[in-house]
Design a protein around this motif. Structure first.
Motif, short mmCIF file in Angstrom:
data_model
loop_
_atom_site.label_atom_id
_atom_site.label_comp_id
_atom_site.label_asym_id
_atom_site.label_seq_id
_atom_site.Cartn_x
_atom_site.Cartn_y
_atom_site.Cartn_z
N LEU A 19 0.89 -1.31 -0.11
CA LEU A 19 -0.06 -0.05 0.00
C LEU A 19 0.89 1.31 -0.05
O LEU A 19 1.70 1.37 0.94
N VAL A 20 0.77 2.06 -0.91
CA VAL A 20 1.74 3.13 -1.08
C VAL A 20 1.16 4.36 -1.37
O VAL A 20 -0.03 4.48 -2.17
N VAL A 21 1.48 5.45 -0.53
CA VAL A 21 1.19 6.98 -0.82
C VAL A 21 2.26 7.66 -1.70
O VAL A 21 3.50 7.67 -1.23
N ASP A 22 2.00 8.27 -2.65
CA ASP A 22 2.99 9.12 -3.43
C ASP A 22 2.23 10.04 -4.39
O ASP A 22 0.95 9.79 -4.67
N LYS A 23 2.73 11.01 -4.92
CA LYS A 23 2.18 12.03 -5.84
C LYS A 23 2.38 11.78 -7.18
O LYS A 23 1.85 12.19 -8.22
N ASN A 24 3.15 10.82 -7.50
CA ASN A 24 3.85 10.41 -9.03
C ASN A 24 2.72 9.43 -9.66
O ASN A 24 2.88 8.16 -9.62
N LEU A 25 1.94 10.02 -10.16
CA LEU A 25 0.94 9.28 -10.87
C LEU A 25 1.30 8.40 -12.03
O LEU A 25 1.00 7.14 -11.92
N GLU A 26 2.28 8.75 -12.63
CA GLU A 26 2.77 7.94 -13.65
C GLU A 26 3.50 6.67 -13.02
O GLU A 26 3.20 5.55 -13.59
N ALA A 27 4.43 6.85 -12.16
CA ALA A 27 5.07 5.69 -11.63
C ALA A 27 4.29 4.75 -10.83
O ALA A 27 4.28 3.60 -10.78
#
Length: 234
Positions: A188-196
């Motif tokens: 489960l990952v939170v990040d802002k890099n939509l492409e990645a």
């Protein structure tokens, strides 16, 4: 029917008298990679803190492998098989890299060992005797991820996986996460890099105003990204 590793249902939660989450729902299945996305201040970290027992919900239920863990102490949640990489890394500053990795390690046959952790992030082996304070931000993030893996979790949870890191380090982190996914680890990952995120994840959860705003598969996301991106800072 397969039991979810984690199921959060109807979670209300907040700080003091300020409610942050409103009937929040989230589910991760074994071997699945799920993203949690949303603008700053929308409740992503609060959701993770509730999951790990750092905040007690005022309503709803949290289940880990089918067991009710609503409001359980953090050490019980960790013992149930959840590994947490918090925002800000929070490595032990006065311990060496190797001491950090061993401090909370739990053995498992065929599981994570020092050799395997160093294989994932060779830079850590080069700095195995360095204190946490002597590491760069990227190295600290690698250490935080490797330390969580050394607990041999069934679910790895990363809050702001690549926030503030140099592009070359971000690429290394994403490659490591992709490798973990290939090994079958649920993430489960939170990040802002939509492409990645779209490259590595099976399913996406978007939160806005402490509420579930959209959820769908990567195929659904790619078919019409506006459904998700209207809730994001892009």
């Amino acid at each position: 029917m397969t039991t979810p590793l984690v199921a959060m249902e109807g979670i209300d939660c907040g700080y003091g008298g300020a409610q942050v989450l409103f009937a929040m729902a989230l589910e991760v299945m074994p071997g699945e990679v799920v993203t949690l996305m949303g603008r700053n201040g929308m409740g992503k970290t609060t959701t993770l803190r509730a999951l790990f027992g750092l905040l007690k919900p005022t309503a709803g239920a949290i289940r880990v492998k089918g067991r009710d863990m609503t409001g359980a102490a953090p050490h019980r949640v960790a013992a149930a098989g959840l590994g947490y990489v918090p925002e800000g890394r929070q490595v032990f500053p006065r311990l060496t890299v190797e001491e950090n990795l061993l401090a909370t390690a739990r053995g498992r046959d065929g599981g994570w060992t020092l050799a395997r952790a160093y294989g994932l992030f060779p830079r850590l082996e080069e700095r195995r005797g360095n204190l946490g304070t002597a590491l760069s931000g990227g190295e600290q993030q690698m250490l935080a991820i490797a330390r969580a893996l050394m607990t041999n979790p069934d679910l790895l949870v990363l809050d702001e996986a690549t926030e503030g890191l140099a592009p070359v380090v971000r690429a290394e982190i994403w490659a490591a996460i992709a490798g973990l996914r290939a090994d079958g680890l649920a993430i489960l990952v939170v990040d802002k890099n939509l492409e990645a995120l779209a490259r590595i994840a099976d399913r996406h959860v978007v939160i806005e105003g402490g509420r579930l705003a959209w959820t769908g598969s990567t195929a659904e996301l790619n078919a019409d990204r506006t459904k998700a991106t209207r809730h994001l800072e892009l």
